[in-house]
Enzyme design. Sequence first.
Site, PDB file in Angstrom:
ATOM      1  N   LYS A 110      28.636  21.474 -15.029  1.00 56.36           N
ATOM      2  CA  LYS A 110      29.914  20.922 -14.565  1.00 56.36           C
ATOM      3  C   LYS A 110      30.681  20.239 -15.693  1.00 56.36           C
ATOM      4  O   LYS A 110      31.890  20.023 -15.581  1.00 56.36           O
ATOM      5  CB  LYS A 110      29.682  19.983 -13.387  1.00 56.36           C
ATOM      6  CG  LYS A 110      29.149  20.770 -12.187  1.00 56.36           C
ATOM      7  CD  LYS A 110      29.185  20.027 -10.891  1.00 56.36           C
ATOM      8  CE  LYS A 110      28.870  20.935  -9.716  1.00 56.36           C
ATOM      9  NZ  LYS A 110      27.586  21.663  -9.819  1.00 56.36           N
TER      10      LYS A 110
HETATM   11  C1  PLP Z   1      27.296  22.909  -9.228  1.00 56.61           C
HETATM   12  C2  PLP Z   1      26.079  23.629  -9.681  1.00 56.61           C
HETATM   13  C3  PLP Z   1      25.819  24.971  -9.320  1.00 56.61           C
HETATM   14  C4  PLP Z   1      26.723  25.741  -8.375  1.00 56.61           C
HETATM   15  O1  PLP Z   1      27.963  26.072  -8.929  1.00 56.61           O
HETATM   16  P1  PLP Z   1      29.174  26.504  -7.962  1.00 56.61           P
HETATM   17  O2  PLP Z   1      30.341  26.632  -8.852  1.00 56.61           O
HETATM   18  O3  PLP Z   1      29.309  25.393  -6.971  1.00 56.61           O
HETATM   19  O4  PLP Z   1      28.775  27.788  -7.329  1.00 56.61           O
HETATM   20  C5  PLP Z   1      24.675  25.582  -9.811  1.00 56.61           C
HETATM   21  N1  PLP Z   1      23.813  24.913 -10.599  1.00 56.61           N
HETATM   22  C6  PLP Z   1      24.014  23.633 -10.967  1.00 56.61           C
HETATM   23  C7  PLP Z   1      23.008  22.939 -11.815  1.00 56.61           C
HETATM   24  C8  PLP Z   1      25.152  22.947 -10.534  1.00 56.61           C
HETATM   25  O5  PLP Z   1      25.334  21.668 -10.893  1.00 56.61           O
END
Ligand code: PLP
Length: 493
Positions: A110
């Site tokens: 993120k």
């Molecule tokens: C947020 C997240 C995801 C999922 O991503 P999306 O864009 O919500 O599909 C997968 N793995 C981790 C570690 C995350 O923090």
Amino acid sequence: MLYQSTRNNQYTASGPEAILQGIAPDGGLYMISDFSDIHLDWKALLELDTISMAAKILQALLPDFTPAEMEELAKKAYCGKFESDDLTPLAQVGDRYVLELFRGPTSAFKDVALSMLPQLMTASRAKTGMKEEIVILSATSGDTGKAALEGFHDVDGIKIMVFYPNNGVSAVQQAQMVTQTGNNVAVAAINGNFGDAQTGVKLTFAKASAQPETLNGAVLSSANSINIGRLAPQVVYYFKSYADLVREEKIKVGDKVSFVVPTGNFGDILAGYFAKKLGLPVEKLICASNENKVLTDFLNEGVYDRKRPFYKTTSPSMDILVSSNLERLLYMMSDCNNELVASLMKQLNEEGRYQVPAEMLAKIQAEFGAGFCDDQQTAATIRKVWEEYGYLMDTHTAVAWAVSEDYKKTAEEPVIVLSTASPFKFPYAVLSALGETPAENEFDCLTQLAEVSGLPIPKNLAGLKDAKVLHNTVIEKEQLIDFALTKAGEKQW
Ligand SMILES: *Cc1c(COP(=O)(O)O)cnc(C)c1O
């Protein structure tokens, strides 16, 4: 170029307006209605360094900003913030590739989007002449809160307030948040669970829009993954990994590749589809889920049904039953049929389920594959990849790797597995998967994992144990709304 609500084409917004609003007034998501309006020489991108590549792609998606402005914003967002300015390295692991998205300031994928969003928001305020200060409210189950704090701290004109469930996040996640520096940040634990925090934040938005005077001139906003300003920066690493394969002479420009994506809210994988729409030669995008396999079922059968048991898994960031960004895919795959999308979303809301027309399902399946894996397989995958290739992955990445096994059997093109978190973010689960007995204290698990793997603890996590606690507010869940409104109205934090 105007963005359109997925539910009603009367609601349009410029890029900066869409970023500041987050969600359209009718509850729809802002979307590009015609990708052929976007002019991008994608082959020329492959020659650029990652930050310039990011600037070019973001400028094409948000043409209200000039190329020079976007270059400046991308530099501010990324220079010196990641382990290297390459941002997202590609590792070869056996017969596949792993795209490491976790080399940012909080060791989670993120960071890629949440480093850029604050820059886009600040610039959008300036572009639209917005005078009010923005207060970002965020309820977090752990990862998003810290990545948002890290992105928004010390950004002019914006403040950020994060609520997390007391005793409901890991010790490391809690330490990451309560040690956050910056004179525009607030962090509070609530006595309640994540759902309570989320509900409290939603009610705060509702109360603030009914009584805006309580905010003393500030405006509330959110940084969640439905904001187009969070989606757009994620398009970049798809091009970047492709450029790496070209540079290493694994492929020639124009050859196809496929991506396997550990999926929760469908933002990450949708950004991959944007990349394809912008010209990137993508064969398939494979959606990987854990036991909460609502998306696997949808992509295989065309029925989205959220009325099912919810599992708490070892890949918690994918424990989701309503994937909000899927709405954007429905919009694209129905040729921007707002009425259909609005009706499907209404059914989801009222009946917990919807089915897409057969023709639309066929279109979706031509672009997307899907698979899932349970906790046991996830653990076995971590161990197997470690033993066979000496590569250590976290639980989310392992879900995607496990799903890629099947696909790889018949794929002729290179397969890239997206890695969304450092194994050190989930040391307990990773140690258990390796057959070790994890220490009771999570900080000791970090050291233990470093010893077992021979890998360094990421700097941001290594320093946590001794970092100064700056936020020790704990409130009852019923107090959240008043706390948030009062705090948002204070000029000096
Ligand atoms: C947020 C997240 C995801 C999922 O991503 P999306 O864009 O919500 O599909 C997968 N793995 C981790 C570690 C995350 O923090």
